[in-house]
Design a protein around this motif. Structure first.
Motif, PDB file in Angstrom:
ATOM      1  N   TYR A   1      -1.811  61.009 -31.569  1.00 27.53           N
ATOM      2  CA  TYR A   1      -2.071  60.714 -30.160  1.00 27.53           C
ATOM      3  C   TYR A   1      -3.388  59.965 -30.035  1.00 27.53           C
ATOM      4  CZ  TYR A   1       1.250  64.552 -29.185  1.00 27.53           C
ATOM      5  OH  TYR A   1       2.346  65.361 -29.126  1.00 27.53           O
TER       6      TYR A   1
ATOM      7  N   ALA B   1      -2.735  61.832 -25.472  1.00 27.56           N
ATOM      8  CA  ALA B   1      -3.019  63.263 -25.302  1.00 27.56           C
ATOM      9  C   ALA B   1      -4.202  63.445 -24.369  1.00 27.56           C
ATOM     10  CB  ALA B   1      -3.316  63.916 -26.643  1.00 27.56           C
TER      11      ALA B   1
ATOM     12  N   ARG C   1      -6.701  66.355 -23.789  1.00 27.91           N
ATOM     13  CA  ARG C   1      -7.006  67.603 -24.495  1.00 27.91           C
ATOM     14  C   ARG C   1      -7.770  68.634 -23.669  1.00 27.91           C
ATOM     15  NH1 ARG C   1      -5.542  67.122 -29.933  1.00 27.91           N
ATOM     16  NH2 ARG C   1      -5.006  64.978 -30.424  1.00 27.91           N
TER      17      ARG C   1
ATOM     18  N   ASP D   1      -2.045  67.913 -21.785  1.00 29.33           N
ATOM     19  CA  ASP D   1      -0.825  67.160 -21.500  1.00 29.33           C
ATOM     20  C   ASP D   1      -0.608  66.125 -22.600  1.00 29.33           C
ATOM     21  OD1 ASP D   1       1.468  66.350 -20.074  1.00 29.33           O
ATOM     22  OD2 ASP D   1       0.430  66.630 -18.170  1.00 29.33           O
ATOM     23  N   VAL D   2       0.643  65.752 -22.773  1.00 32.19           N
ATOM     24  CA  VAL D   2       1.006  64.765 -23.794  1.00 32.19           C
ATOM     25  C   VAL D   2       2.098  63.838 -23.273  1.00 32.19           C
ATOM     26  CG1 VAL D   2       0.443  66.208 -25.814  1.00 32.19           C
ATOM     27  CG2 VAL D   2       2.706  66.393 -24.761  1.00 32.19           C
TER      28      VAL D   2
ATOM     29  N   PHE E   1       4.133  72.870 -17.627  1.00 33.46           N
ATOM     30  CA  PHE E   1       4.323  72.001 -18.797  1.00 33.46           C
ATOM     31  C   PHE E   1       3.153  72.161 -19.765  1.00 33.46           C
ATOM     32  CE2 PHE E   1       4.133  67.933 -21.132  1.00 33.46           C
ATOM     33  CZ  PHE E   1       5.398  67.949 -21.696  1.00 33.46           C
TER      34      PHE E   1
ATOM     35  N   ALA F   1       2.296  71.506 -23.894  1.00 32.30           N
ATOM     36  CA  ALA F   1       1.187  70.657 -24.340  1.00 32.30           C
ATOM     37  C   ALA F   1       0.091  71.519 -24.977  1.00 32.30           C
ATOM     38  CB  ALA F   1       0.641  69.857 -23.163  1.00 32.30           C
TER      39      ALA F   1
ATOM     40  N   LEU G   1       1.015  72.102 -28.529  1.00 30.20           N
ATOM     41  CA  LEU G   1       0.860  70.911 -29.370  1.00 30.20           C
ATOM     42  C   LEU G   1      -0.612  70.605 -29.634  1.00 30.20           C
ATOM     43  CD1 LEU G   1       3.553  68.577 -27.748  1.00 30.20           C
ATOM     44  CD2 LEU G   1       3.629  69.590 -30.039  1.00 30.20           C
ATOM     45  N   LEU G   2      -1.462  70.811 -28.602  1.00 31.38           N
ATOM     46  CA  LEU G   2      -2.852  70.359 -28.711  1.00 31.38           C
ATOM     47  C   LEU G   2      -3.846  71.462 -29.060  1.00 31.38           C
ATOM     48  CD1 LEU G   2      -2.996  67.992 -25.594  1.00 31.38           C
ATOM     49  CD2 LEU G   2      -2.485  67.386 -27.980  1.00 31.38           C
ATOM     50  N   HIS G   3      -3.567  72.697 -28.610  1.00 30.79           N
ATOM     51  CA  HIS G   3      -4.573  73.750 -28.768  1.00 30.79           C
ATOM     52  C   HIS G   3      -4.058  74.968 -29.530  1.00 30.79           C
ATOM     53  CE1 HIS G   3      -6.926  71.496 -25.955  1.00 30.79           C
ATOM     54  NE2 HIS G   3      -6.182  71.776 -24.916  1.00 30.79           N
TER      55      HIS G   3
END
Lengths: 311, 311
Positions: free
Chosen positions: A81, A112, A114, A120-121, B217, B221, B224-226
């Protein structure tokens, strides 16, 4: 037909679209199929790509630029990302090469956000965005890309400052298929329409988005008490979810922000109706054209100063 | 065990609960089963009732007072609706007799709000309400009855002025079972807990309820990110839906309104946590006790001046 310069691919979760693009940027040919990431993850990404290129008799050494879920962790090759805030042009430079291919295949990264509060992505929409917004655009722009997971992106002076995903399309789907409201919409199909019920629902939810999950229950109560039709119930659920989405998306936007709708077909019609109902001004850009333009911009950035196949 | 004066039944969509009540109002015995309206509509309402009365050796001529979905159109005998605004006591007088039974069986009506903008219905909760609020209560009271379809009722000086249904429980169910977020919560069970994620989600959604479908959502996310855990994702979805529900329900309430929570078990704990997180004061009434008190009030109103079996 001219000789294609490259192939551009939008590879989503459940859809695959490929265009052959000429030296002058024109579309020479195209393929569409349901072989999205979910299918390709079992049948093989190189095989799916090869079958479509072969069907169009594309040259063996044609370079390929790809956006979308093919770059997800569970996709072909993970493309990572680019973190927000970011310039739009950073997307162009974040492409990943797919190793071991007889042709030069590149996959574009996603975006992304973060933040801990609003992580959110996106994957694929960043390429639509690239095609929808001029890199030198000035001021604040709000871009709405409706779908299963609608994306709203805030762009200021050509830089993505933040974005939000609303699960509107998927919520409509699970609510009308799996909740008690499935009975209320039974018999209505995707083309059923009740414009008055849709408009009223959009306005009500935009005005009181906190009541959204209560307003959709009105689809059932309206049938019990007022003889609301299945099409009316469907319009009420759809209008409520879209009205609440727009309210949420615009809650942090400036009053002067211009809305750009990137959509096509049925979703384009629904969102245009909602914007008109709410007296919001907008311009529409065709979603297919936007993703092709974004892929073309990436192809140019990657290959214009390159020898072909030099990756 | 004393001699039961009557049987009180809470007959929901998917649950059946019966209590034998003595002359002094005490609970002498009880039965619980999954033979709600859905099951009883095919196996037979009289048969289900008879089997549970027989299992408790209840007298053949015991009168029976019923609330809930047994009175729906697709139930045993339709008991109609009392329209809002209405006094609480009107519920007591709207009971319908079930014809052709060897005992006196009465089914209580539901409540209907017939507004075009916010049509709404309830069946069963009106009886909880009757048991939760004193008929001579003064001032504005907000009653929260969480569940598959949470009901929030506004009562002013003992009269129901309006109510709203929030699909919170059912949305949590369809989202965690059928949407892409089912992957995010995979492995978490109903008892999994992440109090910090729950509190943060309640606060975020209460503060910005228009962003609810975007905040959920974040469960995906965030993974995926955290590295958000399944329990954290579940808490985020649950907290977001509950926070948005509370924001919506209180949007039309007066600042001085007292909140009465009618709940038990896991839902009681979740909503009490949410109210504390939001610094909202509330009192809790046990949901089972409330429905029994409501049924008893109805039984007294119907039979206290009657001969038994005189219906």
């Amino acid at each position: 037909m001219g000789i294609p310069a490259y192939a551009a691919v939008d590879w989503g979760t459940s859809s695959f679209r490929l265009w052959l693009i000429g030296e002058d940027g024109s579309v020479l040919d195209e393929r569409r199929s349901g072989e999205g990431m979910t299918t390709a993850a079992s049948t093989g990404f190189p095989e799916v790509l090869q079958s479509h290129l072969a069907a169009l008799s594309a040259p063996d050494d044609i370079p390929v630029i790809i956006c979308g879920m093919a770059g997800a962790r569970q996709g072909w090759v993970e493309a990572g990302y680019i973190d927000t805030p970011t310039s739009l042009s950073a997307i162009l430079t974040g492409a990943v090469s797919v190793p071991g291919q007889k042709r030069d295949v590149r996959i574009l990264p996603g975006l992304a956000q973060r933040s801990k509060e609003a992580p959110d992505v996106m994957r694929g929409e960043e390429t639509q965005l690239l095609g929808a917004i001029a890199a030198d655009a000035k001021g604040e722009q709000i871009v709405c890309m409706p779908g299963t997971h609608s994306k709203w992106v805030r762009v200021v002076d050509g830089a993505v400052t933040g974005f939000s995903t609303f699960m509107t399309g998927e919520l409509f789907d699970v609510i009308t298929r799996h909740s008690i409201l499935s009975h209320a919409v039974a018999g209505a199909d995707a083309m059923s329409a009740d414009p008055d019920a849709f408009d009223a629902a959009v306005k009500a939810a935009f005005g009181q988005p906190a009541l959204a999950t209560s307003l959709i229950f009105g689809a059932r109560a309206g049938q019990l008490l007022h003889g609301l039709t299945a099409a009316g119930a469907q319009a009420r659920i759809s209008g409520t979810l879209i009205g609440a989405e727009i309210a949420g998306a615009l809650s942090s936007a400036g009053k002067e922000a211009a809305i750009t709708l990137v959509a096509s077909g049925r979703l384009q019609a629904l969102y245009e109706t909602a914007f008109r109902t709410l007296s919001l001004s907008y311009q529409t850009i065709d979603a297919d054209a936007a993703v092709r333009r974004g892929l073309s911009a990436a192809a140019k950035a990657i290959w214009q100063n390159d020898e072909r196949k030099s990756a």
